[in-house]
Scaffold this motif. Sequence first.
Motif, PDB file in Angstrom:
ATOM      1  N   THR A  99       0.843  -1.192   0.000  1.00 46.09           N
ATOM      2  CA  THR A  99       0.000   0.000   0.000  1.00 46.09           C
ATOM      3  C   THR A  99       0.876   1.240   0.000  1.00 46.09           C
ATOM      4  O   THR A  99       1.721   1.424   0.886  1.00 46.09           O
ATOM      5  N   ILE A 100       0.701   2.065  -1.004  1.00 43.87           N
ATOM      6  CA  ILE A 100       1.422   3.337  -1.098  1.00 43.87           C
ATOM      7  C   ILE A 100       0.821   4.292  -0.070  1.00 43.87           C
ATOM      8  O   ILE A 100      -0.395   4.522  -0.059  1.00 43.87           O
ATOM      9  N   ALA A 101       1.646   4.834   0.784  1.00 39.56           N
ATOM     10  CA  ALA A 101       1.161   5.698   1.862  1.00 39.56           C
ATOM     11  C   ALA A 101       1.109   7.153   1.412  1.00 39.56           C
ATOM     12  O   ALA A 101       1.887   7.588   0.550  1.00 39.56           O
ATOM     13  N   ASP A 102       0.189   7.912   2.007  1.00 39.43           N
ATOM     14  CA  ASP A 102       0.227   9.358   1.822  1.00 39.43           C
ATOM     15  C   ASP A 102       1.574   9.876   2.291  1.00 39.43           C
ATOM     16  O   ASP A 102       2.120   9.395   3.292  1.00 39.43           O
ATOM     17  N   ALA A 103       2.099  10.858   1.593  1.00 44.89           N
ATOM     18  CA  ALA A 103       3.451  11.334   1.888  1.00 44.89           C
ATOM     19  C   ALA A 103       3.424  12.804   2.290  1.00 44.89           C
ATOM     20  O   ALA A 103       3.128  13.664   1.465  1.00 44.89           O
ATOM     21  N   PRO A 104       3.762  13.109   3.532  1.00 42.91           N
ATOM     22  CA  PRO A 104       3.840  14.513   3.932  1.00 42.91           C
ATOM     23  C   PRO A 104       5.134  15.183   3.499  1.00 42.91           C
ATOM     24  O   PRO A 104       5.261  16.402   3.577  1.00 42.91           O
ATOM     25  N   ASP A 105       6.113  14.376   3.059  1.00 39.80           N
ATOM     26  CA  ASP A 105       7.407  14.920   2.647  1.00 39.80           C
ATOM     27  C   ASP A 105       8.084  13.918   1.712  1.00 39.80           C
ATOM     28  O   ASP A 105       7.564  12.825   1.457  1.00 39.80           O
ATOM     29  N   TYR A 106       9.255  14.282   1.221  1.00 42.83           N
ATOM     30  CA  TYR A 106       9.934  13.422   0.247  1.00 42.83           C
ATOM     31  C   TYR A 106      10.624  12.223   0.894  1.00 42.83           C
ATOM     32  O   TYR A 106      10.892  11.232   0.208  1.00 42.83           O
TER      33      TYR A 106
END
Length: 274
Positions: free
Chosen positions: A113-120
């Motif tokens: 599962t690709i997670a939401d990303a708050p940063d790089y």
Amino acid sequence: MRTPAAGLTVCLLLQAGCSAAPTGRADGALRVMALDQCADQYVLALGEGHDLSLSPRADDPDSYLRAEAGGHRKVRPTLEAVVARAPDVVVRYWGGDAHLLAALERRGITVVTIADAPDYAAVEDNIARVAEALNREAEGEALISDMRGTLGRGAPGAGQAPVSALYLTSGGFTTGGGTLVDASLNAAGLENAADHAGYGPVRVERLAMDPPERFVLGFYDQVRADRRGAGRHPLVQGLVEARPHARLPAAVLTCPAWFMAEAVPALADLREAS
């Protein structure tokens, strides 16, 4: 349309001899299935040599790797499709309902599962996890390295003061801290003019009374979308045209992925605009 007979076939297959995931072909190629458009991007970038099944949206205009999607089968993310394809690895961001995900778990299929990303840094984690599941660690490392290089090209010089900019979608939404858009603004030396965390609406009246120094526009290339959205209000359009602004295409904004970094050099140019 799913018929009663098709549903019965799925149930029987799930109950008889379907408890373990297959191990791929003798040449090491895996059967990989993407359940949504974001997952399409990851498996296209990292799945070369594998047998790929993509989502129906893989070649839509807002799909970043839509050109690479040609020649690959498009499969709806249904239980029947999973049974028919018998994937070794399933990659998803939002795709797949609870019933399908439970069935995948029962079958022992690897689901990433690709997670939401708050940063790089979180994007790097996503790349590494998908690459590991696809046995493409070297390709994942190369993708991360390229992304870091792109971010570096947009980084501000030492001692440069940040310039304020507001991200605005055609529908009239903006985003504050804890999002990849905010991380991109910061990476380019821009100060996010949004005063809240996450996503939220922007009032036209607020923009009229206190317009930002610069605008970063998102999804405006989707000309048929949000035609009555606040971001397309004539007053807002006038404010935008009177100030330095950058336009980010939908294809780089729809997925927490490495290609969002391509916005940073463009945002750096906006930082220098007068």
